[in-house]
Design an enzyme around this catalytic site. Structure first.
Site, PDB file in Angstrom:
ATOM      1  N   GLY A 141       9.819   6.362   5.234  1.00  0.00           N
ATOM      2  CA  GLY A 141      11.151   6.307   5.816  1.00  0.00           C
ATOM      3  C   GLY A 141      11.277   5.305   6.947  1.00  0.00           C
TER       4      GLY A 141
ATOM      5  N   LYS B 163       2.197  -3.776   8.649  1.00  0.00           N
ATOM      6  CA  LYS B 163       3.307  -2.820   8.608  1.00  0.00           C
ATOM      7  C   LYS B 163       4.599  -3.510   9.018  1.00  0.00           C
ATOM      8  CE  LYS B 163       4.452   1.850  10.299  1.00  0.00           C
ATOM      9  NZ  LYS B 163       3.957   2.977  11.128  1.00  0.00           N
TER      10      LYS B 163
ATOM     11  N   SER C 284       7.371  -0.293   5.478  1.00  0.00           N
ATOM     12  CA  SER C 284       6.447  -0.523   4.375  1.00  0.00           C
ATOM     13  C   SER C 284       5.135  -1.070   4.917  1.00  0.00           C
ATOM     14  CB  SER C 284       7.045  -1.519   3.373  1.00  0.00           C
ATOM     15  OG  SER C 284       8.286  -1.056   2.884  1.00  0.00           O
ATOM     16  N   VAL C 285       4.034  -0.729   4.227  1.00  0.00           N
ATOM     17  CA  VAL C 285       2.706  -1.181   4.635  1.00  0.00           C
ATOM     18  C   VAL C 285       2.075  -1.968   3.491  1.00  0.00           C
ATOM     19  CG1 VAL C 285       0.418  -0.484   5.447  1.00  0.00           C
ATOM     20  CG2 VAL C 285       2.426   0.824   6.143  1.00  0.00           C
TER      21      VAL C 285
ATOM     22  N   ASP D 223       3.056  13.793  14.760  1.00  0.00           N
ATOM     23  CA  ASP D 223       3.139  13.898  13.293  1.00  0.00           C
ATOM     24  C   ASP D 223       1.748  13.872  12.661  1.00  0.00           C
ATOM     25  OD1 ASP D 223       4.604  14.251  10.967  1.00  0.00           O
ATOM     26  OD2 ASP D 223       4.849  12.115  10.596  1.00  0.00           O
TER      27      ASP D 223
ATOM     28  N   LEU E  57       0.816  -1.213   0.000  1.00  0.00           N
ATOM     29  CA  LEU E  57       0.000   0.000   0.000  1.00  0.00           C
ATOM     30  C   LEU E  57       0.847   1.259   0.000  1.00  0.00           C
ATOM     31  CD1 LEU E  57      -2.695  -1.038   2.642  1.00  0.00           C
ATOM     32  CD2 LEU E  57      -2.969  -0.986   0.164  1.00  0.00           C
ATOM     33  N   GLY E  58       2.007   1.176   0.619  1.00  0.00           N
ATOM     34  CA  GLY E  58       2.851   2.366   0.694  1.00  0.00           C
ATOM     35  C   GLY E  58       4.183   2.058   1.338  1.00  0.00           C
TER      36      GLY E  58
ATOM     37  N   GLU F 136      -5.861  -2.515  12.012  1.00  0.00           N
ATOM     38  CA  GLU F 136      -7.179  -2.392  11.403  1.00  0.00           C
ATOM     39  C   GLU F 136      -7.061  -1.610  10.090  1.00  0.00           C
ATOM     40  OE1 GLU F 136     -11.311   0.034  12.460  1.00  0.00           O
ATOM     41  OE2 GLU F 136      -9.560   0.157  13.772  1.00  0.00           O
TER      42      GLU F 136
ATOM     43  N   ASP G  14      -6.301   8.153   2.250  1.00  0.00           N
ATOM     44  CA  ASP G  14      -5.716   9.183   3.099  1.00  0.00           C
ATOM     45  C   ASP G  14      -6.212  10.557   2.678  1.00  0.00           C
ATOM     46  OD1 ASP G  14      -3.780  10.569   1.342  1.00  0.00           O
ATOM     47  OD2 ASP G  14      -2.629   8.717   1.395  1.00  0.00           O
TER      48      ASP G  14
END
Length: 483
Positions: free
Chosen positions: A232, A251, A235-236, A358, A228-229, A311, A318
């Site tokens: 830094g 993740k 990774s997910v 963040d 998915l992404g 979840e 996003d």
């Protein structure tokens, strides 16, 4: 550090008394500069050769001088069949060259059509000058320029680490062999044993059951799918829980990317992201699907990485993509619905002594399955357990969104910083621009004058430069814009 070519040059030109390619010795050069009697005719060609070799020697001496001016050579690190390697540093700034972690480096080589052929623990340097170890890849003496379709029939590398396909068919290719070598490196990092391919294939060498058991438990319970992404810190991947097909986000966080840690009640150091999400889970009777922060379903602590199973709201995207799909900015009424949920979520975190650090549009999910957008807060990797009086002197978060007090005094605290970040999110929802704190403070970035008076007042209060003059999160909830 010198590569083998440089090391070889150093050896060849290291002594002025040695002849190189027929050059005369240093003493002969000094003598040739004295006044001499005229040479006989038959010696003319010999004199020309002497001048030529003197020129070559001068070039070598000049190269050596240039090298010594730029670099300082220190102790010998190793010697092999292809040359010797010495420690050293660049005189200009004494900074050794740094590379990315091993897999990133291997991908980079692949993208440049380079096949290292001998990745192993002896060819990896670990920098130990900071809390986070960093990898350096060395010794390209056996490497080659690779084509995608290349099949190799002569093996170059460490014989103990040959891939199985070489043993069965005497052929191998770049990609699968590099992956095998990465596995060999990981095996030797995790086990107090030297790896030999033949022993592993014959099952005389096995992966530790404690490692395989933890990962096996993860794989038995969850199915990992597409990425998915990537950021830094890890990774997910999309995934699902096998027993009921529940969508999850998986993740993967390398251990050297776990920057923030927390000591649990047993004195064990764990990722602060895990600690925070467990704390949130304990504060809600059934948090899955009911709280703004996404829930932590499972976590697996492997020696080299941390796996979090989270979840995954469906359907959702996003907030950054949500804004983009709505033409780069949102209507004020829709922005109000989202920002009110965000302030509610921030108050909930504050009540549980959690400082996200963040909050930004990329770390907010918007559930799109109903007429009213629903906010979910993600990525607690930079968060911490907060005390009311805590003042922070190391910044974690997005550098473009630092609060003004960090720029002026290199300190910040949870409440005022979170209010500032709420303002940043609202600014980016209402303006088709990316927010940068430095530009806003210098008045190169301005709030739109077309906003309603209540919305304008809310945003200006969030983005007040003096932290003590910003409202609290509770005061924001009672702002007239929400009534």
């Amino acid at each position: 550090m010198l590569n083998q070519e440089s090391a070889s040059s150093s050896v060849e030109s290291g002594s002025s008394s040695n002849n190189v390619d027929g050059c005369t010795s240093d003493g002969d050069i000094r003598r040739s500069n004295r006044k001499r009697k005229a040479l006989p005719a038959e010696e003319t060609s010999s004199r020309k050769r002497t001048k030529k070799t003197e020129t070559i020697q001068d070039q070598i001496d000049a190269q050596r001088a240039e090298f010594e001016e730029k670099y300082e050579e220190k102790n010998q690190l190793g010697k092999g069949g292809c040359g010797s390697v010495f420690a050293g540093c660049r005189r200009e700034d004494h900074l050794p060259i740094i590379i990315q972690p091993l897999v990133d480096a291997a991908v980079h080589l692949k993208q440049n059509s380079i096949f290292h052929r001998d990745i192993k623990v002896e060819n990896i340097l670990i920098e130990t000058g900071s809390d986070v170890p960093r990898l350096r890849l060395i010794d390209f003496g056996l490497s080659c320029i690779n084509k995608k379709t290349s099949i190799y029939r002569t093996f170059y590398g460490t014989s103990a680490h040959v891939p199985p396909e070489w043993l069965s068919s005497c052929t191998y290719s770049a990609g699968p062999t590099t992956v095998w070598q990465v596995g060999v490196v990981l095996f030797e990092m995790l086990h107090n044993k030297e790896f030999r391919s033949t022993n592993f294939i014959r099952k005389n060498l096995r992966i530790s059951s404690t490692l395989s058991q933890v990962f096996a438990e993860f794989e038995e319970k969850y199915e990992e799918k597409n990425q998915l992404g990537k950021g830094g810190c890890g990774s997910v991947f999309a995934g699902c829980r096998r027993e009921d097909n529940l969508p999850v986000a998986i993740k993967h966080i390398p251990k050297d990317k776990v920057f923030c840690k927390h000591k649990d009640k047993n004195g064990r150091q764990i990722s602060v992201e895990v600690a925070v999400m467990l704390k949130l889970e304990g504060s809600t009777a059934s948090s899955v699907g009911h709280s703004a922060p996404v829930s932590l379903l499972d976590w697996y602590d492997l020696q080299q990485e941390l796996i979090l199973v989270l979840e995954r709201p469906m359907p959702a995207e996003d907030l950054a993509h949500y804004i983009e799909e709505h033409g780069g900015s949102l209507q004020e009424d829709e922005a109000k619905i989202i920002i009110q949920q965000l302030v509610d979520a921030a108050v909930h975190l504050k009540q549980n002594s959690i400082f996200h650090r963040d909050i930004k549009v990329e770390n907010i999910l918007i559930e799109t399955g109903s007429d009213v957008p629903r906010l979910r807060l993600i990525d607690f990797g930079m968060s911490c357990i907060n005390k009311k009086t805590s003042i922070y002197r190391t910044f974690y978060g997005t550098s473009a969104h630092v609060p003004p007090e960090w720029l002026s005094s290199c300190t910040y605290s949870a409440g005022p910083t979170t209010v500032w970040q709420v303002g940043v999110v609202l600014f980016e929802m209402l303006h088709n621009k990316e927010f940068r704190s430095t530009n806003f403070i210098r008045k190169k970035l301005k709030i739109s004058s077309t906003l309603s008076q209540d919305c304008l007042d809310f945003l200006e209060q969030c983005l007040t430069k003096v932290p003590k003059q910003r409202p609290t999160l509770e005061q924001l909830l009672n702002h007239t814009w929400f009534t």
